[in-house]
Design an enzyme around this catalytic site. Structure first.
Site, PDB file in Angstrom:
ATOM      1  N   LYS A  81       0.852  -1.188   0.000  1.00 28.70           N
ATOM      2  CA  LYS A  81       0.000   0.000   0.000  1.00 28.70           C
ATOM      3  C   LYS A  81       0.890   1.241   0.000  1.00 28.70           C
ATOM      4  O   LYS A  81       1.949   1.245   0.625  1.00 28.70           O
ATOM      5  CB  LYS A  81      -0.889  -0.023   1.247  1.00 28.70           C
ATOM      6  N   SER A 156      -9.725   1.484   2.654  1.00 25.12           N
ATOM      7  CA  SER A 156      -8.841   2.293   1.826  1.00 25.12           C
ATOM      8  C   SER A 156      -7.775   1.469   1.099  1.00 25.12           C
ATOM      9  O   SER A 156      -7.198   1.934   0.116  1.00 25.12           O
ATOM     10  CB  SER A 156      -8.143   3.375   2.674  1.00 25.12           C
ATOM     11  N   SER A 180      -9.911  -0.869   6.870  1.00 26.68           N
ATOM     12  CA  SER A 180      -9.306  -0.595   5.564  1.00 26.68           C
ATOM     13  C   SER A 180      -8.565  -1.764   4.929  1.00 26.68           C
ATOM     14  O   SER A 180      -8.187  -1.687   3.768  1.00 26.68           O
ATOM     15  CB  SER A 180      -8.350   0.599   5.665  1.00 26.68           C
TER      16      SER A 180
END
Lengths: 496, 303
Positions: A81, A156, A180
């Protein structure tokens, strides 16, 4: 075109160790897959140069040929990420603010994955500064769900989940502040774990809400998740909130008998707001637990109603503070035409942050204002304590708490754009684990209309091993593991 | 100063601690290097970096607390103090607000030919230092070397009754911090800094007047001179039945005057809240005893 990219981490690791394939072949397979589908998925913010990645794979192959000792996952391609600091590789948080930012150091988890000789393919898209549930808040573009590219991958950590589900990498890391990792795992039909707070070092994770953030893996099955956790978990003296725990062999829990485990079903999670079809799939999976000799009982968790406001106050307050440093002075975006400090701050922060981030900074600024602190922040800490105690009480009688991961399957891109509250409400089942600091996993448990449904399992602090033990058995029973959608032939929800 | 008014002074003293490394990272705690050469991701507040407390800083603060006869807190923690300034890279300073390390101490001062005066100490806490700004024409430069240097702040009660007493307090405090090895107290290098709050009230009155904070007094002499000037300024205002505003003023040593610094009545909201990156401080009774037994000189024995 070979199909190596469809293997799980465990399968690929075994094939590499048995010299049935080379890391170069594995990486080539993934690169071809990326070539094939990335245009539709858009999971990468930064994709590393293919030649350099292959060079690294070749080095590992040479080491293997000359019988050098190699870590278990050496030579396996993965993604991170884009809020995990990677030395010399842009780390943007999917924000204009950090679009050009290259950290001078690696996050703790990045060091560990490098020591493990896994191969970084690139950095995954996300909602800006990890604020959002769809990647639609990325300042760059929206990632698409591999099961239906008209839908969001969740967020996310949507880029990480989509890349794993689409076969573009074998595993990825995400970060989970309120769901997330788990919610995008649920939307994309993969496994996602939020570890116990303090189990994985946050050093080098660009903070959203420090007391809630944890880094976790996204993988295609439970075993892979356990394998990645064996690499990234462990005490780090550079993170003062890191727990001084011995390393655990999580994979040893897999396959152990689960008879006698007790599961709590919070009835407050199965009422309004939960999609009827999702409920049916989740309850179907839960029903099958009894076949494994597991006791399932309803419980009441009345304090859950405070979870949402408490989460919003704590997370926005900490975000206000953590994001105050982006001022255009040292690094990152700096607005032109500022005449003095104050105008430099105003112009930089107005121009560098997106709407959702600004909204949350303003909320946090308000909650911490003198005169309001007691009414909001202090109250939310109290609610947090109550939620934690309520969970502890349930965990005295039960080994796990099971809920849906999300009340719905992945929604359409743009569907919730004008309704931020509904979007946030999709985090409702997941935020409790962050507030209480307990571990929670999402595993695929079925489909509704061709879209994956996730089941969430929460456990006691630092009992990730038992979560894996339970979920591995459940995964075998449900037969939903390592399923890749036919991305590349399916567009707009229809086969073309 | 006529006897019509009584001067009330309290001091906020900041002393850099004599640790080997900075407060939350392993950069050396040193002075006088080339700008921006003594820095790392932690003291620069780079995204993703995290603070880890230098335990030596806590031991030194505990040493000072005991030497200044303070009550050591059983619970203490770090808070974030937020404000925007280019020399503050995280836009917050790790400091202590609600739960300082120690409270309620005292320090005795002696004026020649007079009896001992006991000055109470309100609180003692730890915080990190900020960097330094340098202005050159229209450009401004930041030197981050000082970021994260450990500071101890000692706040006295409003017990000082003259600029001379303020100087004596500082001198006495300096002796204690030097002898206990807590700080080298070099005011010229900035390792000892002092802000003063000063107000006047009619002699015999029990209420306090509006206080003015004076900054930039960089020597013991400057502290006394600055406060003498300010006391005279306030007396002149009050004698002419004018108002003294609560404000922050800066001492201009060359011109020998104090100047308006911040707008009058402008209260800053620092939005303090507990730093989620740092657990509460480890102040066990055992640790306090260890520091106590290592403490060779107590405040009262310094004279």
């Amino acid at each position: 075109m070979n199909y190596y990219y469809k293997m799980s981490v465990a399968e690929a690791a075994r094939a590499l160790q048995n010299k049935e394939i080379t890391s170069k072949e594995l990486t080539e397979s993934v690169l071809e897959r990326i070539e094939e589908v990335e245009e539709d998925i858009r999971g990468f913010v930064t994709l590393l140069d293919g030649d350099e990645v292959l060079l690294e794979a070749e080095k590992i192959d040479q080491a293997r040929v000359s019988e050098e000792p190699l870590p278990h996952l050496a030579g396996i391609p993965m993604a991170l990420k884009d809020n995990l600091c990677t030395r010399g590789v842009p780390t943007t948080c999917a924000s204009k603010m950090l679009q050009s930012y290259c950290p001078p150091y690696d996050a703790c988890v990045v060091e560990k994955l490098k020591e493990s000789r896994t191969i970084l393919m690139g950095k995954a898209n996300m909602d800006e500064f990890a604020m959002g549930s769809s990647t639609e808040n990325s300042a760059f573009f929206t990632t698409r769900n591999p099961w239906d590219t008209t839908r969001v991958p969740g967020g996310s950590s949507g880029g990480s989940a989509a890349l794993v589900a689409a076969g573009e990498v074998f595993f990825a890391l995400g970060s989970d502040t309120g769901g997330s990792v788990r919610q995008p795992a649920s939307f994309c039909g993969v496994v996602g774990l939020k570890p116990t707070y303090g189990l994985v070092s946050r050093f080098g994770l660009i903070a959203f809400a420090s007391s809630l953030d944890q880094i976790g893996p996204l993988t295609r099955d439970v075993r892979d998740c356990a394998m990645v956790m064996e690499i990234i978990a462990g005490h780090d003296p550079r993170d003062s909130t890191s727990a001084p725990k011995e390393k655990e062999k999580y994979t040893e829990y897999l396959g152990r008998d689960i008879k006698g485990f007790k599961v709590a079903l919070p009835r407050d999670c199965f009422t309004e707001g939960l999609d009827a079809e999702v409920k049916k799939v989740v309850m179907g999976a839960v029903g099958k637990c009894t076949a494994l000799g597991i006791e399932v009982e309803d419980v009441s968790m009345p304090h859950m109603q405070y979870a949402f406001p408490a989460y919003y106050i704590v997370s926005t307050s900490e975000a206000f503070s953590n994001l105050a440093r982006y001022d255009g002075v040292q690094y990152g975006y700096r607005a032109d035409g500022a005449g003095n400090f104050v105008s430099l701050y105003k112009k930089t922060r107005s121009g560098g942050f997106g709407q959702e981030v600004k909204k949350r900074i303003m909320l946090g600024t308000y909650f911490l204002s003198s005169g309001y602190y007691d009414a909001y922040y202090l109250q939310s800490l109290k609610a947090r304590t109550q939620i934690r105690e309520e969970l502890q009480k349930v965990f005295r009688d039960y080994d796990f708490i099971v809920t849906p991961t999300s009340p719905t399957v992945a929604f359409q891109v743009g569907e919730k754009g004008d309704d931020p509250l509904t979007m946030s409400l999709s985090d409702i089942y997941t935020i409790i684990a962050n507030l209480a600091g307990v571990p929670a996993i999402s595993i695929p448990c079925g489909f509704v209309g061709g879209m994956p449904v996730g089941l969430q399992v929460m456990g006691r602090p630092f009992e990730e091993g038992r979560i894996f033990q339970f979920c591995y058995a459940l995964e075998c029973l449900l037969g939903v593991r390592n399923q890749l959608p036919e991305t590349g032939v399916k567009r707009g929800g229809t086969v073309v | 100063m006529s006897s019509a008014f009584e001067i009330i002074i309290s001091l906020e003293v900041q002393a850099e601690l004599l640790t080997k490394s900075k407060m939350f990272c392993s950069c050396p705690n040193s002075f006088g290097q080339k700008p921006n050469t003594n820095i790392c991701p932690v003291c620069l507040g780079l995204p993703g970096s995290l603070p880890v407390l230098n335990e030596k800083a806590l031991d030194l603060a505990l040493t000072a607390a005991l030497a200044l006869n303070c009550e050591v807190s059983s619970f203490s923690r770090f808070d974030r103090k937020h404000y925007f300034c280019p020399d503050l890279p995280k836009a917050y300073q790790i400091s202590q607000y609600e739960f300082p390390i120690a409270k309620n101490g005292y320090l005795d001062i002696i004026k020649e030919g007079e009896k001992i005066r006991r000055i109470r100490i309100d609180r003692l806490h730890l915080e990190e230092d900020a960097g330094k700004l340098q202005h050159d024409g229209s450009a401004s430069y930041v030197d981050f070397n000082r970021c994260g240097v450990p500071l101890m702040e000692i706040v006295s009660a409003p017990d000082l009754r003259s600029p001379e007493e303020a100087r004596l307090f500082l001198e006495s405090l300096k002796r204690i911090l030097l002898y206990t090895g807590v700080s080298d107290c070099k005011m010229e290098e900035g390792s000892l800094r002092c802000d003063a709050n000063i107000s006047l009230r009619p002699a015999g009155s029990r209420e306090f007047g509006a206080k003015v904070k004076i900054k930039n007094m960089n020597s013991f002499k400057a502290v006394q001179k600055g406060l003498e000037y300010e006391a005279a300024r306030q007396e002149k205002l009050l004698s002419a039945r004018n108002v003294v505003y609560q404000e922050t003023r800066i001492w201009d040593g060359e011109r020998g005057i104090t100047l308006e610094m911040r707008g009058k009545g402008e209260e800053k909201d620092y939005r303090y809240f507990p730093d989620p990156d740092l657990p509460p401080l480890d102040i066990s009774p055992g640790r306090v005893e260890r520091v106590r037994s290592a403490l060779k000189l107590r405040a009262g024995e310094v004279y």
